[in-house]
Design a protein around this motif. Structure first.
Motif, short mmCIF file in Angstrom:
data_model
loop_
_atom_site.label_atom_id
_atom_site.label_comp_id
_atom_site.label_asym_id
_atom_site.label_seq_id
_atom_site.Cartn_x
_atom_site.Cartn_y
_atom_site.Cartn_z
N GLY A 89 30.88 3.89 -4.56
CA GLY A 89 30.82 3.91 -6.02
C GLY A 89 31.76 2.94 -6.68
O GLY A 89 31.69 2.72 -7.89
N SER B 262 34.20 2.78 -11.27
CA SER B 262 32.80 2.88 -10.86
C SER B 262 31.84 2.39 -11.95
O SER B 262 30.63 2.52 -11.80
CB SER B 262 32.47 4.32 -10.48
OG SER B 262 32.78 5.19 -11.53
N ASN C 239 34.10 10.07 -3.01
CA ASN C 239 33.64 8.96 -3.83
C ASN C 239 34.78 8.42 -4.69
O ASN C 239 35.79 9.08 -4.88
CB ASN C 239 32.48 9.40 -4.72
CG ASN C 239 31.26 9.77 -3.90
OD1 ASN C 239 31.01 9.18 -2.86
ND2 ASN C 239 30.52 10.76 -4.36
#
Length: 139
Positions: A100, A25, A20
């Protein structure tokens, strides 16, 4: 279209997009954002197409931030060329987007306009996305 002014090396390995997003994010600039849900390579042409779709729908009101930058050179060999003879020349620039990652942010337009603008932008991108808002804003 976006591309680096200069790079240390002309060609790069392909690599893999694993895990991720480490940073980027959360919404930092705008009220609404477009978050990536799948890992993918996004080209500078796709980023520009998404930006145009957004700004046209917003009728150039509000403000748009592009939070990704294509800094990876992607090389290709010409069609019908035999194996060997080295790596192809750089054809386009891409950005590795991890799940993300906030790719675009918008501010200064109503929630429904922002949502539709992001939907139009998402249609131009190869990643699955989600429309995100700041806490206490929009919907």
């Amino acid at each position: 279209m976006l591309l680096p002014k200069r790079t240390k090396f002309r060609k790069q390995h392909k690599g893999r997009i694993k895990g991720n997003a480490k940073g980027g994010s959360t919404l930092n600039f705008g009220t609404y954002g477009l978050k990536a849900l799948t890992p993918e390579r996004v080209t500078s042409r796709q980023i520009e197409a998404a930006r145009r779709a957004m700004t046209r729908h917003m009728k150039r009101a509000g403000r748009v931030w592009i939070r990704i930058f294509p800094d990876v050179p992607v090389s290709k060999k010409p069609a019908e060329v035999r194996m060997g003879k080295g790596k192809g020349s750089p054809e386009f620039w891409a950005c590795k987007v991890k799940p993300g990652r906030i790719m675009f942010e918008i501010e200064g337009v109503p929630a429904d306009v922002a949502k539709r603008a992001m939907e139009l932008a998402a249609a131009k991108l190869p990643v699955r996305t989600r429309f995100v808002t700041r806490l206490g804003e929009g919907e």
